[in-house]
Enzyme design. Sequence first.
Site, PDB file in Angstrom:
ATOM      1  N   ASP A 117       1.281  52.741 -87.159  1.00 55.92           N
ATOM      2  CA  ASP A 117       2.474  53.181 -87.871  1.00 55.92           C
ATOM      3  C   ASP A 117       2.043  54.107 -88.983  1.00 55.92           C
ATOM      4  O   ASP A 117       0.974  53.927 -89.577  1.00 55.92           O
ATOM      5  CB  ASP A 117       3.227  51.983 -88.462  1.00 55.92           C
ATOM      6  CG  ASP A 117       3.944  51.146 -87.403  1.00 55.92           C
ATOM      7  OD1 ASP A 117       4.343  51.711 -86.373  1.00 55.92           O
ATOM      8  OD2 ASP A 117       4.102  49.939 -87.624  1.00 55.92           O
ATOM      9  N   ASP A 131       9.035  54.160 -82.436  1.00 53.43           N
ATOM     10  CA  ASP A 131      10.104  53.407 -83.098  1.00 53.43           C
ATOM     11  C   ASP A 131      11.350  54.264 -83.274  1.00 53.43           C
ATOM     12  O   ASP A 131      12.477  53.777 -83.133  1.00 53.43           O
ATOM     13  CB  ASP A 131       9.628  52.884 -84.455  1.00 53.43           C
ATOM     14  CG  ASP A 131       8.483  51.901 -84.341  1.00 53.43           C
ATOM     15  OD1 ASP A 131       8.366  51.229 -83.295  1.00 53.43           O
ATOM     16  OD2 ASP A 131       7.701  51.797 -85.313  1.00 53.43           O
TER      17      ASP A 131
END
EC number: 3.4.23.36
Length: 174
Positions: A117, A131
């Site tokens: 991330d 995402d």
Amino acid sequence: MIVTSAIAVLGLVLDQITKRIVVSTMYEGQVIDVLPPLLRWYFIKNSGAAFSMGEGFTWVFTIIQAAVLLYVAIMLVRKIRIWPWALALGGLMGGVAGNLTDRLFRAPSFGHGHVVDFIALPNFAIFNVADMFIVCSMIGICLLLFSGRELDGQKNSAKNTTEPGAGPDMKDQP
């Protein structure tokens, strides 16, 4: 089905390319201001789900992601007849495939990999391109479901209330 597959591949490829760039140019924990104070790159590895919940249960998320990807690819894609569903399910597949790729092939081990991330917004989660595809697709799916639009393009209309047993019981009304 071509549109669905193209969107899925686009989501997977964009996700993996951006993660590869982050991993090769940043060190874990590094923060780079992009558009301060609105956007930063913040490289972390997430073993959990959204907001790092469920750390230590990576294998469960791997199974769930694989099941979702297989269900959408096998059961739903062949039923799509309109482009909004093709976009929504293709984006979902691409996002799930991007994070599943991390879970399967990144350290610490197969099926237990940590998701990369790096997109950080103030007072919010740190996330990635996969995402974004998942969230946007789920918003689209919700809108399609709320509008009553079926995978084949048919409009799901409310049940006819003139049929016996199909509406409120009128005998209790004045």
